[in-house]
Each structure stands twice: as C-alpha cells, then as structure tokens.
Design a protein around this motif. Structure first.
Motif, short mmCIF file in Angstrom:
data_model
loop_
_atom_site.label_atom_id
_atom_site.label_comp_id
_atom_site.label_asym_id
_atom_site.label_seq_id
_atom_site.Cartn_x
_atom_site.Cartn_y
_atom_site.Cartn_z
N ALA A 170 7.06 25.18 -37.59
CA ALA A 170 7.09 25.01 -36.14
C ALA A 170 6.99 26.37 -35.45
CB ALA A 170 8.36 24.29 -35.72
N ALA A 171 6.26 26.42 -34.33
CA ALA A 171 6.04 27.71 -33.67
C ALA A 171 5.68 27.52 -32.20
CB ALA A 171 4.92 28.48 -34.37
N ILE A 172 5.99 28.55 -31.41
CA ILE A 172 5.52 28.62 -30.02
C ILE A 172 4.09 29.12 -30.06
CG2 ILE A 172 5.87 29.66 -27.75
CD1 ILE A 172 8.82 30.06 -28.54
N ILE A 173 3.14 28.32 -29.61
CA ILE A 173 1.72 28.66 -29.76
C ILE A 173 1.05 29.01 -28.43
CG2 ILE A 173 1.50 27.25 -31.83
CD1 ILE A 173 0.02 25.17 -30.02
N GLY A 174 1.78 28.95 -27.33
CA GLY A 174 1.17 29.28 -26.05
C GLY A 174 2.08 28.93 -24.90
N VAL A 175 1.53 29.01 -23.67
CA VAL A 175 2.31 28.71 -22.46
C VAL A 175 1.45 27.92 -21.48
CG1 VAL A 175 3.74 30.77 -22.70
CG2 VAL A 175 1.66 30.87 -21.32
N ILE A 176 2.15 27.22 -20.57
CA ILE A 176 1.49 26.50 -19.48
C ILE A 176 1.28 27.46 -18.32
CG2 ILE A 176 1.70 24.61 -17.82
CD1 ILE A 176 1.30 23.59 -20.61
N ASN A 177 0.04 27.45 -17.79
CA ASN A 177 -0.30 28.34 -16.67
C ASN A 177 -0.18 27.61 -15.34
OD1 ASN A 177 -0.82 30.31 -18.56
ND2 ASN A 177 -3.03 29.92 -18.60
N THR A 178 -0.72 28.23 -14.29
CA THR A 178 -0.55 27.73 -12.92
C THR A 178 -1.28 26.42 -12.68
OG1 THR A 178 -2.45 29.07 -12.25
CG2 THR A 178 -0.26 30.03 -11.99
N ARG A 179 -0.85 25.74 -11.61
CA ARG A 179 -1.48 24.49 -11.18
C ARG A 179 -2.64 24.80 -10.22
NH1 ARG A 179 2.10 20.07 -11.86
NH2 ARG A 179 4.18 20.72 -12.55
N GLY A 180 -3.23 23.71 -9.73
CA GLY A 180 -4.19 23.83 -8.64
C GLY A 180 -5.64 23.87 -9.06
N ASN A 181 -5.94 23.85 -10.37
CA ASN A 181 -7.33 23.86 -10.80
C ASN A 181 -7.90 22.44 -10.78
OD1 ASN A 181 -7.33 26.67 -11.49
ND2 ASN A 181 -6.14 26.14 -13.31
N GLY A 223 -0.42 38.70 -29.29
CA GLY A 223 0.43 38.83 -28.12
C GLY A 223 1.68 37.99 -28.27
N HIS A 224 2.53 38.02 -27.25
CA HIS A 224 3.79 37.28 -27.29
C HIS A 224 3.87 36.37 -26.07
CE1 HIS A 224 8.16 36.49 -27.35
NE2 HIS A 224 8.07 36.80 -28.64
N TRP A 225 4.47 35.21 -26.27
CA TRP A 225 4.52 34.24 -25.17
C TRP A 225 5.28 34.77 -23.97
CZ3 TRP A 225 9.38 32.52 -23.75
CH2 TRP A 225 10.41 32.70 -24.68
N ARG A 226 6.25 35.67 -24.17
CA ARG A 226 6.99 36.22 -23.03
C ARG A 226 6.07 37.04 -22.12
NH1 ARG A 226 12.31 35.45 -23.09
NH2 ARG A 226 13.38 34.98 -25.07
N GLN A 227 5.14 37.76 -22.71
CA GLN A 227 4.17 38.53 -21.92
C GLN A 227 3.33 37.61 -21.04
OE1 GLN A 227 2.11 40.38 -25.15
NE2 GLN A 227 3.37 42.24 -25.08
N ILE A 284 -2.32 31.21 -28.31
CA ILE A 284 -2.33 32.46 -29.07
C ILE A 284 -2.62 32.13 -30.53
CG2 ILE A 284 -1.11 34.61 -29.52
CD1 ILE A 284 0.91 33.79 -27.37
N ALA A 285 -3.61 32.81 -31.11
CA ALA A 285 -4.02 32.52 -32.49
C ALA A 285 -2.96 32.93 -33.50
CB ALA A 285 -5.33 33.23 -32.80
N GLU A 286 -2.34 34.09 -33.27
CA GLU A 286 -1.44 34.68 -34.27
C GLU A 286 -0.35 33.73 -34.77
OE1 GLU A 286 1.19 38.10 -33.27
OE2 GLU A 286 -0.29 39.21 -34.43
N PRO A 287 0.38 33.02 -33.88
CA PRO A 287 1.44 32.14 -34.37
C PRO A 287 0.98 30.72 -34.71
CG PRO A 287 1.56 32.24 -32.00
CD PRO A 287 0.41 33.14 -32.40
#
Length: 761
Positions: free
Chosen positions: A722-733, A744-748, A641-644
């Motif tokens: 320091a900031a939360i800048i994103g999340v880890i997505n699903t495996r399998g790729n 946006g927000h990381w919880r979303q 996410i660019a914002e944070p």
C-alpha cells in the motif's frame, strides 16, 4: 462447443523429474478425452543435476528450475498449487491441505524423498530437500557471511554423492572466507567410503577435490545426536558446529503411511515393472518415491528421467486398452559429480577422471535437458484425431449427442447438480429464510439498513476451478467493499465446459467449494444460482450487502488536497496475458495470484476509519479509468507520482515485452486526459496505468492529515505494498486532468496546490 470433451481425469501428484517428462511429452502428443492435472506445492521444480552449480554460483534459480505452471500451460494441463496429504484408494480421491479433495480416474505419484530425520535433534538441522527451503537458507547464509566478520562452522551430515557435491559447491562459493579461516565446512560420514558406493579411483579423486577446497572430512564418524552445539558421535565425541545440514539417506514423505498403498520398509510405494502400485491398477508411482518389487534402485535422477516415457505410455495405454510397457533400469550409466569450481569427476564402469572439460560436458548435458522444457510453446492447432476419445467412450459407456442443446437444455443435469451440492459445506445466515433448493431466495433484511447490490462475471483466468471460484467471489465482493458495505448473500451463474457427467460434477463441486470458501470468510451465504454448459468455464456472482446510510462510501466526494492511496500493486492484467501465452515465469504468476487472493475487506475498513472522502476498486478499467470516475463528477484533477506506484514482481518485464491484456486498447482512451504524457511514456508505469486488474486493490481519497497513518494501518492489515501514489488537485475544470510526475513527495504537491489556490484568490 468444445470439440473433445473430457471424460477421464489423470492426476499427477508431485512435480518430480518423471512427471516433468510426462508433461513435456503430453504437450507434443496429448490424448483427446483425457484431462491432465498436476498437483504440486511448488510452482517451480528443481533439476537435481544442476543444484550444486546453483549453490556454487554458476547458475541462477531460473537456470536450475522447471517452471511447472508454464509447462502445464504448454501441455494443456491444469496446475493446482497445493500439498497432498492423503489418498483414499476406494473413493479415488487425493486430499489436499486447505481445500476439497481432488477426484481421479488415474493417479500417479512423483513426490520425491526427504533426508531421514530419525536422528535425535534432527529438527535443529537444515535438510537438503525440499530444495526450495534449503535455497532460502543458503541465500540468508551468504548474506550473513558477507555482512559479519565472525567465524562460522558448517557441518554436512551424509557422505554420499549429494553430500560431497554440496560440500564442494558451498566451499567454492565461500572460498575466500574458507581460506581466511573465517568459515569451516565439515563433511561427516559414518562409513569409511566417501562418496559411498563409488569405485576406489573415483573416491580418491573426490577426496582430493574436497581437500583442495578446504573441506574437512570426518570418516567413520557415525552421528548419534544433533545438538545446539553441533553433532555428537556414537562414542560421545562432540564436533562443535554453528549449523548442521542433512544430506542423509532418503525416506518417503510421511503422509504416504496412511495411504492404504503397499509400502516398503522405508515408506516408499511398491511398484511393478510397469510402474503400477501393487494391488492398484489405476495408481502409478515413479522417481524416488517408487520402490520396485524386483529390487530397490538408488535414489538418482537418472532413473527418474528414464521412467518418464514409460509412465507417459502406460497412462495413455491404461485408458485406451493398449499393452503397457515395462521399465527396464539401465545397469550402467555415466555419473558426473560437480566439484564446486567448473570441474567435474566422471565415473563409468569403474573408471574415473576429473577436470574442467568434464564440467563443460556436464554443463552441456544439463542445459540441453532443461532446454526441452523452455522451448515448449502454446499450441493453437487442433487436437489430434478423435480416435482415442472414441475408445475412451466405449470403455466408459459414454454417449453424447453431436450437438448440445441450448436454452434450458444447456442446464447442468439434476443428478450432477445434486451430487455437487451435497459435498458443499453447510452455510448459515441470520438473514436468509429460503435458499439453495428453492425456486428463489428469500431474505429478511433489517429495516434500518440499505441493500447494496452488485454483479460481476469472469472467464476463468486459471485452470484450477477451486481457485477460480475464490477469485470470482473476491472480485464480485470487492464492489461491496468499495462501498464500505457488509456482504450477506450471493447467487452464482456458473458455466461449465462440456464434459462427461462425472467430470462436470467434479468441476462444479470444486468451483462452488472455492466460491463458498471466500463467501464464508466474509460471513456471506450462497443463496442460489444457475448452472449451464458452455464452451469455457465462467462464473458470475450477484452479491448483496447491507450498510447504514451514513457509512456508505462512493466514488465521488474527494476533496482538494486529499492523498490518493492504492492498497494493492498493479500488473495483474499483463501477467495474466503473458501467462496465457506461456511466457510468464511461474513465480510472477504466483505473486499475481497472491495479490488477487488478498481480500479488500480489511482495506475498506481501514479507509473508512481514516475518513476517506471517496473510495473505488481498481478493476477492469485500470487505475487511470477508475481514477477518472472518481474525478469527473466533482470536476477535480489529480497528480500521480511514478516512484511510489507499487508493481507486482514481473509486471515490469511483461509490459516491456508487450504482453498486454485484450482490454488494454479500449482502456487507452483514458490517456487523453493526461496533461504531460511524454514524461511517463518511457516508463513501464505508463502502460500499467490502464492495465485491467482482476481482484485489484482499492483506491481512496484520504485527508492529507490522516494519509500516513492510513498507510501504516494498511500495511499492518496485510496490504504489504500500500502506498500514497498522488494527490487531488483543484476543482473547476470542465474536464478532469491528470498530471504525471516521475518522482517527488506528496507533501510538495499539496503545498504547491495550496499556493496555486491562494494566488488565484
């Protein structure tokens, strides 16, 4: 090989007007064989002629300040940001706060003056100098006045030209509040004349301007004491004030009292007409700190500026055996006093006038003066003729072969090495049995611990070898912190530019002292290494750490739904690239260095305490490259996410102007893993995703349930961005994919990922 090795060190202490002129002239005509170094606690120096205009709101901070880091870059000089606090005239050293002394062959002082603070209670007042501290106060005061409707009484003690200009500038800036009666400005002076020393007509015009701006003048009001209630006169009368400002007579910096130099009764350095300190042919002084044995001069910037060309000539002439010039102060000069608004009082030969055209004239003169420093560019051409270098060689008895040896012949000589090592601080280690001085280091490691080892090497990103040593050590240690290992020992590979033995020894001692400074802070010992001569300064470190098997953290191991947390802002590469071309503002470089000098040790511990599944440091490959290293082994994807996303001040401007690190094109291959590049390509964050970071931060994958607590702990540990800048997505790729979002927000994102996994099931 360097064509013109360094043989002599000229050290300029203080970033005053005279030294700024010397650097500007040096940029246009350097002296081969002489190395110039500027020591200043500020990275920007104020031009006094424009300060009233800055307070009044006519100029920005950049308009009124000379960027010393950029000026040094243009002059090919080293810039060392430090406070001098002692001179040892016998050892030819300048002691600097918090770091090793600096050796010199020639020394020049232009450290200015400060308002006299011998009044009882003067610690309660705000001095006008140093300007940086006053400007911070002024900004806070303006914000306070805008937000609060309470009344405010300000007093300026000192009715000289500087006090009058300051009073008018503040009154103009706060004009609305003054006429409403909420703010009052009082100008307090012990004599009858305001401004003191000016002819009658000039005093009359200034008094009229002060009155028109609502400034209340207190003539013949000698202050005996400053209290929390205001100021008290000699006869006991109290003038109630909320804040007192000092624009009184100037005094010398107190640390000069122990300098072993001849000083006048106010502590200023006594100099002859050649600007040499009395009794010391190798020391010069100029500007406000100089006191002429033939008679004192007023503390005015016009004298300091005129001393610049004389000092420039005399420094060079001292090294090359030429005749020195005398400084002859002008007996008459035009004085232009700013009157708050865009009006000025002009004074010359007893005559005076006031008006807006005179302001425009003053503005033109001041802007032209500042332009001479901003127009300087980095010269890529060869240095001038080597004749001055040959003169230096003859005077110093130096003889170097035209071709330097390679192989072991390129090693730094044993006397140089011994001399540098002898001045280093003593080190102790419970694990090191044999170290410096032996053929190899011998360590006794605990049987239950793993040895964690890493190597790193840097070319010098700064001209200050002590600072470079610190940066190189922190950069190398960061690999251990990224594994959550504890550093225990290090070895160095140091390359020093070709120079005279004495210069090489000075540089090596500063370089190793900076390295040991950081190693000691992390309970790590320097156990040995190797030194050599080369074309440029480089430093590599092999660092060893210890860790229990279960405490180690690795790049891989992130889980779906983890939050990505970055401990430091991005932008180091682009700012250093801009600085290398002389285009970065000094304050941007200062913020970048502050970021680089912040150790990752505390962040490593915080991430471990909050259950990080994966950890890496963000260095040469940039955020995107190191994130891909985290994702690839486990077939993961991620959303950023660019914002944070934290950026160093100035990084946005540098990247938008196209100042890219030379490694950036190679890092750009990481963009092929981005699913939706168009959403970010218009943002500065896009280019900064692959910006290489020297001494960059740590990137961790932390369980979502602990992410916010982790960030709070990082902020408390000093990782201010320091900031939360994103999340880890699903495996399998088969290949990792990175998706970008502007906001946006990381919880979303975590909720979205959980729903996607559920639908697939």
């Amino acid at each position: 090989m360097q064509e013109h090795p360094n043989y002599q060190d000229i050290v300029l202490v203080g970033g005053g007007h005279t030294h700024a002129i010397v650097l500007q002239m040096w940029a246009m005509n350097p002296l081969p064989g002489a190395r110039l170094t500027l020591v200043s606690p500020q990275i920007q120096t104020a031009y006094s002629g424009m300060l009233p205009g800055m307070v009044a709101g006519h100029y920005s901070l950049d308009d009124t300040h000379i960027d010393l880091a950029r000026l040094c870059r243009a002059a090919g000089a080293r810039f060392i940001q430090a406070c001098a606090h002692h001179i040892d005239v016998k050892a030819h050293t300048v002691s600097l706060l918090g770091r090793p002394p600096l050796e010199y062959d020639l020394l020049s002082l232009d450290v200015g003056a400060t308002p006299v603070r011998e009044l009882p209670g003067s610690e309660l007042a705000i001095p006008i100098k140093p300007i940086g501290h006053f400007y911070n106060f002024w900004q806070k005061l303006q914000r306070h006045v805008q937000k609060n409707r309470t009344s405010l009484r300000l007093g300026i003690v000192g009715g000289g030209a500087g006090g009058c200009e300051l009073a008018m500038a503040m009154a103009h800036s706060l004009e609305e509040q003054i006429y409403s009666g909420r703010v009052q400005i009082h100008l307090i002076h012990g004599a009858d004349e305001i401004p003191q020393g000016y002819p009658f007509l000039a005093r009359k015009l200034v008094a009229r301007e002060l009155d028109s701006l609502g400034v209340e003048i207190h003539h013949n009001w000698p202050v005996s004491e400053i209290t929390e209630q205001g100021v008290r006169s000699n006869n006991g009368e109290l003038l109630n004030l909320d804040q007192v400002l000092l624009s009184t007579n100037a005094c010398a910096p107190p640390w000069l009292a122990d300098s072993q130099l001849a000083l006048d009764d106010k502590g200023f350095v006594v100099v002859d007409r050649k600007l040499r300190a009395q009794g010391h042919q190798e020391i010069f002084a100029a500007g406000d700190v100089a006191s002429f044995s033939a008679g004192p001069l007023p503390k005015a910037g016009v004298y300091a500026v005129r001393q610049g060309p004389v000092l420039f000539h005399n420094l060079r002439a001292t090294l090359t055996g030429q005749l020195l010039k005398n400084y002859r102060p002008q007996k008459r000069f035009l004085s232009l006093l700013a009157c708050g608004g865009k009006r000025a009082v002009a004074v010359r030969n007893g005559l005076a006038a006031v008006g807006a055209p005179l302001w425009r004239w003053k503005d033109h003169i001041d802007r032209n003066f500042m332009q001479r420093f901003s127009d300087l560019s980095i010269s890529m051409e060869e240095m001038p003729s080597a004749q001055p270098r040959e003169i230096l060689n003859q005077r110093q008895g130096i003889s170097l072969a035209s071709m330097r040896c390679n192989g072991c012949g390129a090693k730094v000589g044993p006397e140089v090495l011994r001399g540098a090592l002898a001045k280093l601080p003593i080190q102790q280690s419970e694990y090191l049995l044999r170290g410096l001085g032996d053929d190899a280091a011998v360590m006794d490691l605990p049987a239950s611990q793993l040895l964690v080892q890493s190597s790193d090497q840097l070319r010098a990103p700064v001209a200050d070898p002590w600072l470079f040593g610190r940066l190189a050590a922190l950069h190398a240690l960061s690999d251990l912190f990224a594994m959550h290992a504890r550093p225990v020992s290090a070895q160095v590979l140091a390359t020093l530019p070709t120079a005279a033995e004495e210069i090489t020894q000075r540089d090596l001692q500063q370089l190793l002292a900076g390295t040991i400074y950081e190693l000691n802070r992390h309970h790590c010992v320097l156990s040995g290494g190797h030194t050599a001569e080369g074309a440029e300064m480089q430093l590599g470190l092999t660092v060893n750490g210890l860790a229990e098997r279960e405490q180690l953290l690795e790049k891989c191991g992130a889980h779906t739904g983890d939050c990505l947390i970055l401990s430091k802002p991005l932008g180091i590469g682009t700012i250093l690239a801009a600085e290398g071309m002389g285009e970065a503002k000094g304050r941007w470089l200062q913020k970048a260095l502050e970021t680089m000098l912040h150790s990752n040790a505390a962040a490593s511990g915080v991430f471990a305490q909050h259950g990080a599944h994966a950890l890496t440091d963000v260095t040469g490959f940039g955020l995107l490259g190191h994130l891909l290293e985290m994702l690839k082994p486990d077939g993961l994807s991620a959303t950023l996410i660019a914002e944070p996303l934290p950026l160093i001040p100035g990084a946005r401007q540098c990247i938008e102007r196209g100042w890219l690190s030379s490694l950036q094109p190679q890092n750009a291959s990481a963009y092929s893993f981005v699913e939706n590049p168009r959403e970010w390509q218009s943002l500065p964050h896009w280019a900064l995703l692959t910006d290489p970071q020297t001494c960059g931060g740590l990137l961790a994958a932390v369980p979502a349930s602990k992410a916010e607590a982790c960030v709070r702990a990082l902020l408390q540990s000093g990782c201010s961005q320091a900031a939360i800048i994103g999340v880890i997505n699903t495996r399998g790729n088969p290949q990792p994919k990175i998706r970008l979002r502007r906001d946006g927000h990381w919880r979303q994102l975590i909720t979205h990922n959980s729903e996607a996994e559920h639908s697939q099931v």
